[in-house]
Enzyme design. Sequence first.
Site, mmCIF file in Angstrom:
data_model
loop_
_atom_site.group_PDB
_atom_site.id
_atom_site.type_symbol
_atom_site.label_atom_id
_atom_site.label_comp_id
_atom_site.label_asym_id
_atom_site.label_seq_id
_atom_site.Cartn_x
_atom_site.Cartn_y
_atom_site.Cartn_z
ATOM 1 N N SER A 1 0.831 -1.192 0.000
ATOM 2 C CA SER A 1 0.000 0.000 0.000
ATOM 3 C C SER A 1 0.872 1.251 0.000
ATOM 4 C CB SER A 1 -0.962 -0.056 1.193
ATOM 5 O OG SER A 1 -1.945 0.925 1.093
ATOM 6 N N ASP B 1 -9.943 -4.642 -4.942
ATOM 7 C CA ASP B 1 -9.302 -3.424 -4.441
ATOM 8 C C ASP B 1 -9.612 -2.279 -5.402
ATOM 9 O OD1 ASP B 1 -7.653 -1.470 -3.393
ATOM 10 O OD2 ASP B 1 -5.784 -2.549 -3.780
ATOM 11 N N HIS C 1 -8.026 -4.847 -0.687
ATOM 12 C CA HIS C 1 -6.797 -4.088 -0.496
ATOM 13 C C HIS C 1 -6.080 -4.529 0.773
ATOM 14 C CE1 HIS C 1 -4.055 -0.745 -0.906
ATOM 15 N NE2 HIS C 1 -4.278 -0.427 0.354
#
Length: 366
Positions: free
Chosen positions: A191, A294, A334
């Site tokens: 991320s 995601d 995600h």
Amino acid sequence: MHEAFLLETGHHETKNRQHTQTAPRTRSCSAMASSADPHVVEDCRGMLQVLSDGTVARFEPPPIPAGDDDGRVEWKDAVYDAGRGLGLRMYKPAAAEKKLPVLVYFHGGGFCVGSYAWPNFHAGCLRLAAELPAVVLSFDYRLAPEHRFPAAHDDAATALLWLRDQLASGTTNPWLADAADARRVFVSGESAGGNLTHHLALRFGSTPGLLDPINIAGYVMLMPGFLSERRTRSELESPATAFLTRDMCDTLSRLFLPAGADKDHPLINPLGPESPSLDPLLDVPVLVVAAERDLLRDKNVEYAERLRALAAAGKGKKKEEENVELVVFPGEEHAFFGVKPESEAAGEVVRLIGRLVARSSVSRMS
């Protein structure tokens, strides 16, 4: 870009980190509760709140449960930037008898929350160290909104320079130097950490020799935090119940971007109008992991496909298929590696990284 161990554990109040900046201010959770005047103007799932008077309140997850480690991995904490109070956690297999590859790891959290000490990130690094096997270095960095861009990116660069100095000396940190193979260093992150990985590749890839004696043998970007002003299809179709939502991305962007900047800022949009060339990434193996559910999926795929197209056009020295690997995990959301480090999907991520490391070793010998 926002990993939330607290989704399952609930809030746990701890002493908040103190910052040297005068605004915004950081207030303890108890002090925040005692004042009725300021109100919340930004809220990141309750883990980070910004109040109307500029106060920043942080809620941290609980400490690592006793008995969480199985003894396969040794770990210890260290400091890499004493002036800013920044540290890292170092891991190595307990039974290591030879030098091992090094995996530098930057956690996620939307550039606003997270720490190497969070139990879920700790568990993921334990797994990486044991199963690759490798020396794993999990670095903290300054967080927004107290420290907006480019603070986190500058800290990540400082982390690599610290590693360079530790391995160049060989005696400063024998716990690390005795186990680490300086010629097989891989930079990774999830991320926000994947975003940092990208920018480290640009920064150091364009300046050969700056990191000697360490050699960056590959980059791993797990659902990297890339955004743009133009919404992608996966963003537009992402439901409000998703782990990472459009509203959360907008909130985080307001907190980490420099004042007046938008989501086409080159530090958050690698393919934007002002973004630097991707050429430094073309001659080092790159693994990009995306998640089907995601909202960042399309941006991650676009990024990997752009790298592949540049490689295929002869921009790099290696063939396309040798240089850029894109893997989209079906059914995952995600940050699934950081959120579910013991899952089968996380195990497959470890295996993908292991194959990248193995290919690098074969390439060095050939």
